[in-house]
Write a protein that holds these residues in place. Structure first.
Motif, PDB file in Angstrom:
ATOM      1  N   GLU A   1      30.659  31.853  36.308  1.00  0.00           N
ATOM      2  CA  GLU A   1      29.325  32.316  36.718  1.00  0.00           C
ATOM      3  C   GLU A   1      29.298  32.781  38.166  1.00  0.00           C
ATOM      4  OE1 GLU A   1      29.049  29.172  33.584  1.00  0.00           O
ATOM      5  OE2 GLU A   1      29.902  29.210  35.599  1.00  0.00           O
ATOM      6  N   GLY A   2      30.433  32.662  38.866  1.00  0.00           N
ATOM      7  CA  GLY A   2      30.472  33.048  40.269  1.00  0.00           C
ATOM      8  C   GLY A   2      29.955  31.974  41.200  1.00  0.00           C
ATOM      9  N   LEU A   3      30.083  30.704  40.814  1.00  0.00           N
ATOM     10  CA  LEU A   3      29.635  29.585  41.633  1.00  0.00           C
ATOM     11  C   LEU A   3      30.844  28.798  42.132  1.00  0.00           C
ATOM     12  CD1 LEU A   3      26.628  28.445  39.411  1.00  0.00           C
ATOM     13  CD2 LEU A   3      26.544  29.841  41.488  1.00  0.00           C
TER      14      LEU A   3
ATOM     15  N   THR B   1      29.918  35.318  49.443  1.00  0.00           N
ATOM     16  CA  THR B   1      30.494  36.017  48.290  1.00  0.00           C
ATOM     17  C   THR B   1      31.340  35.028  47.497  1.00  0.00           C
ATOM     18  OG1 THR B   1      30.551  38.148  49.420  1.00  0.00           O
ATOM     19  CG2 THR B   1      32.050  37.861  47.563  1.00  0.00           C
ATOM     20  N   THR B   2      31.028  34.839  46.233  1.00  0.00           N
ATOM     21  CA  THR B   2      31.789  33.958  45.339  1.00  0.00           C
ATOM     22  C   THR B   2      31.965  34.676  44.015  1.00  0.00           C
ATOM     23  OG1 THR B   2      29.725  32.864  44.670  1.00  0.00           O
ATOM     24  CG2 THR B   2      31.008  31.814  46.411  1.00  0.00           C
ATOM     25  N   THR B   3      33.137  35.238  43.800  1.00  0.00           N
ATOM     26  CA  THR B   3      33.359  36.020  42.585  1.00  0.00           C
ATOM     27  C   THR B   3      34.739  35.741  42.004  1.00  0.00           C
ATOM     28  OG1 THR B   3      34.349  37.936  43.719  1.00  0.00           O
ATOM     29  CG2 THR B   3      31.948  37.907  43.504  1.00  0.00           C
ATOM     30  N   ILE B   4      34.840  35.905  40.702  1.00  0.00           N
ATOM     31  CA  ILE B   4      36.131  36.054  40.033  1.00  0.00           C
ATOM     32  C   ILE B   4      36.338  37.552  39.871  1.00  0.00           C
ATOM     33  CG2 ILE B   4      37.418  35.691  37.904  1.00  0.00           C
ATOM     34  CD1 ILE B   4      36.060  33.018  37.622  1.00  0.00           C
ATOM     35  N   SER B   5      37.435  38.061  40.406  1.00  0.00           N
ATOM     36  CA  SER B   5      37.602  39.509  40.551  1.00  0.00           C
ATOM     37  C   SER B   5      38.882  39.990  39.865  1.00  0.00           C
ATOM     38  CB  SER B   5      37.642  39.894  42.036  1.00  0.00           C
ATOM     39  OG  SER B   5      36.481  39.445  42.705  1.00  0.00           O
ATOM     40  N   ASP B   6      38.742  41.021  39.038  1.00  0.00           N
ATOM     41  CA  ASP B   6      39.888  41.728  38.474  1.00  0.00           C
ATOM     42  C   ASP B   6      40.253  42.868  39.410  1.00  0.00           C
ATOM     43  OD1 ASP B   6      40.356  40.583  35.629  1.00  0.00           O
ATOM     44  OD2 ASP B   6      38.191  40.902  35.709  1.00  0.00           O
TER      45      ASP B   6
ATOM     46  N   TYR C   1      40.090  35.271  42.920  1.00  0.00           N
ATOM     47  CA  TYR C   1      38.714  34.909  43.232  1.00  0.00           C
ATOM     48  C   TYR C   1      38.462  35.119  44.723  1.00  0.00           C
ATOM     49  CZ  TYR C   1      40.798  30.402  44.627  1.00  0.00           C
ATOM     50  OH  TYR C   1      41.564  29.425  45.211  1.00  0.00           O
ATOM     51  N   GLU C   2      37.193  35.357  45.050  1.00  0.00           N
ATOM     52  CA  GLU C   2      36.781  35.606  46.429  1.00  0.00           C
ATOM     53  C   GLU C   2      35.772  34.547  46.855  1.00  0.00           C
ATOM     54  OE1 GLU C   2      35.811  39.827  47.285  1.00  0.00           O
ATOM     55  OE2 GLU C   2      36.336  40.200  45.184  1.00  0.00           O
TER      56      GLU C   2
ATOM     57  N   ASN D   1      32.944  38.909  38.482  1.00  0.00           N
ATOM     58  CA  ASN D   1      32.164  38.016  37.609  1.00  0.00           C
ATOM     59  C   ASN D   1      31.813  38.691  36.285  1.00  0.00           C
ATOM     60  OD1 ASN D   1      32.263  35.998  39.548  1.00  0.00           O
ATOM     61  ND2 ASN D   1      30.310  36.574  40.458  1.00  0.00           N
ATOM     62  N   GLY D   2      32.792  39.436  35.760  1.00  0.00           N
ATOM     63  CA  GLY D   2      32.634  40.064  34.459  1.00  0.00           C
ATOM     64  C   GLY D   2      31.862  41.363  34.448  1.00  0.00           C
ATOM     65  N   VAL D   3      31.363  41.797  35.610  1.00  0.00           N
ATOM     66  CA  VAL D   3      30.606  43.057  35.688  1.00  0.00           C
ATOM     67  C   VAL D   3      31.526  44.155  36.217  1.00  0.00           C
ATOM     68  CG1 VAL D   3      28.620  44.218  36.720  1.00  0.00           C
ATOM     69  CG2 VAL D   3      28.472  41.783  36.130  1.00  0.00           C
TER      70      VAL D   3
END
Length: 487
Positions: A51-53, A373-378, A389-390, A411-413
């Motif tokens: 969820e980006g948390l 900024t909290t993301t899982i990034s491709d 992740y960031e 985050n999947g977007v």
């Protein structure tokens, strides 16, 4: 629900996180729906949920061991130290600003309620919870306000497994002394002990186990030997407190150095490098003979401006000389910011507002500001792709040079953005991506960049390697621990 289990310790770094992960994997293999939980964690080694948390790395590891998706309910309160007396408080995955120890304790009842609500939500979704304590569970001066150890074990009605570390010595005093400091209700909740990190012939400890059982009336569930045949991500930087010995290095094999910043964070970024046979990875805190290194990495930091001042004093001129002689330097997250022209903190996000001039090795400028900024990034690096992740405050702007990576989604977007910077000569680079080395094609690309073409790399990414290590952890645990008695 089945009976919950709380893994508490006689002290810090006795192995609670790893034992919690082992129990999670054992229960998962028994087809139980199990989840980890730690009410309050203090660590700069964090990660990101789908969820980006943001949550503590230890509970992410335990969730992976349990084969469940990490969720912030598993670690509702995360304290990230920014100095000796101040920490950033992350509540339910979101940064709430910096607090002193005194201001945090003033609001302890609020955080207790938040922790209980998170536990209740988790209990609705899982049939058993494996709780982890923090530090020593018998700190008598902290016990009235402790929301992690016995108070939470009581709330969860959990059986307590007390973990002690025999490697540091005094294991009998650790266990008997801990029990002596506890009130009767807490002492009764302890069902037995695990003796961790034993070296040598376990049979020689048989008399010691019998003495403990006779002295305490509680069971020794087993003695876990020291292991080296697998690796589980650690929660704290204890594993890098001992700076590597340069004299022990083999001059014939390539060497990569990570600068051991005072406020280093997310040091698990480099586990993917340490698993490569023939490559020597070490942490340094003094600029001794940098020319020996194939590359130097500046890691993440929880207090970038303070670490920037530190590195300028110790490494400023040596790093520039290293660059001028053709050396390669990579900055990750805070390390990326440190390589730039300046780090500006107008809001006082880390400490007092102000601007600190950077190392000036990359043409970038950083401004620290909310939100985090909290993301899982491709991402993609030319034809090499990976997922990381960031976790960072603010943004970094390129004034020249070229972006290092393309970001394909966060985050999947889906998105079409860039990350990082690489100098025109390709020798200096920076990125916000944690987990940058976890994918072999990306690692091969970086090795080519620093002149290690043809180096033998693992044919499996870190995710596959982690799964193998969890299986080995469970095998090691069940071989030496009476898991049936614990359950």
């Amino acid at each position: 629900m089945k009976k919950n289990i709380a893994v508490l310790g006689t002290g810090s770094d006795v192995g609670k996180s790893i034992i919690g992960a082992a129990i999670c994997r054992c229960l998962s293999d028994r087809k139980e729906k199990v989840a980890p939980f730690k009410a309050q964690n203090m660590s700069n080694n964090s990660g990101i949920t789908p969820e980006g948390l943001e949550m503590g790395r230890a509970q992410i590891v335990q969730a992976e061991a349990a084969r469940v998706v990490p969720h912030v309910d598993m670690n509702p309160i995360l304290l990230k130290p920014t100095g000796e007396k101040q920490s950033q408080v992350v509540l339910n995955g979101l940064a709430q600003g910096n607090h002193t120890a005194m201001s945090y304790h003033t609001d302890k009842s609020f955080y207790w309620d938040e922790a209980c609500r998170a536990f209740d939500r988790l209990s609705e979704r899982y049939e058993r919870i494996v709780l982890e304590g923090a530090g020593s569970c018998a700190e008598v001066n902290l016990m009235p306000n402790d929301i992690v150890n016995f108070a939470m074990a009581e709330y969860a009605d959990a059986h307590v497994v007390l973990t002690a570390d025999i490697h540091r010595g005094g294991v009998f005093a650790q266990i008997v002394g801990t029990l002596a400091c506890l009130p009767d209700a807490f002492r009764d909740r302890v069902k037995g002990f695990i003796i961790n990190r034993f070296r040598g012939d376990i049979d020689l400890f048989r008399d010691g186990a019998e003495w403990l059982e006779k002295q305490t009336g509680k069971k020794v569930f087993g003695v876990l030997p020291w292991y080296s045949h697998f690796r589980i991500d650690a929660e704290d930087s204890v594993e890098i407190e001992n700076i590597s010995n340069l004299k022990a290095l083999d001059p014939k094999s390539p060497q990569i150095a990570v600068v051991r910043l005072p406020h280093i964070s997310n040091f698990t970024d480099f586990h993917a490098l340490s698993r490569i046979e023939g490559l020597q990875l070490l942490f340094i805190d003094q600029p001794r003979d940098l020319s020996r290194f194939q590359a130097i990495i500046i890691p993440g930091s929880k207090n970038t401006r303070a670490d920037l001042e530190w590195i300028k004093k110790r490494f400023g001129s040596p790093l520039k000389e290293y660059r001028d002689r053709g050396g390669h330097i990579l900055g990750v997250c805070g390390g990326y910011q440190i390589l730039g022209q300046f780090v500006d903190d107008p809001q006082g996000v880390e400490a007092s507002p102000g601007r600190t001039m950077g190392l000036g090795l990359l043409p970038v400028e950083t401004v620290l500001k909310d939100p985090k900024t909290t993301t899982i990034s491709d991402f993609e690096w030319d034809k090499a792709s990976g997922k990381g992740y960031e976790i960072h405050m603010g943004f970094t702007r390129l004034t020249s040079g070229s972006p290092l990576l393309k970001i394909k989604s966060r985050n999947g977007v889906l998105c079409d953005e860039t990350d990082g910077c690489v100098s025109d000569d390709g020798r200096i680079a920076g990125t916000y991506i944690h987990g940058f080395f976890d994918f072999s094609p990306v690692l091969a690309k970086w090795f080519s960049m620093i002149g290690l073409e043809g180096f033998s790399l693992p044919n499996q990414d870190m995710a596959v390697e982690k799964e193998k290590n969890y299986a080995l952890l469970k095998e090691h645990f069940e071989k030496h621990i009476d898991i049936g008695s614990i359950l």
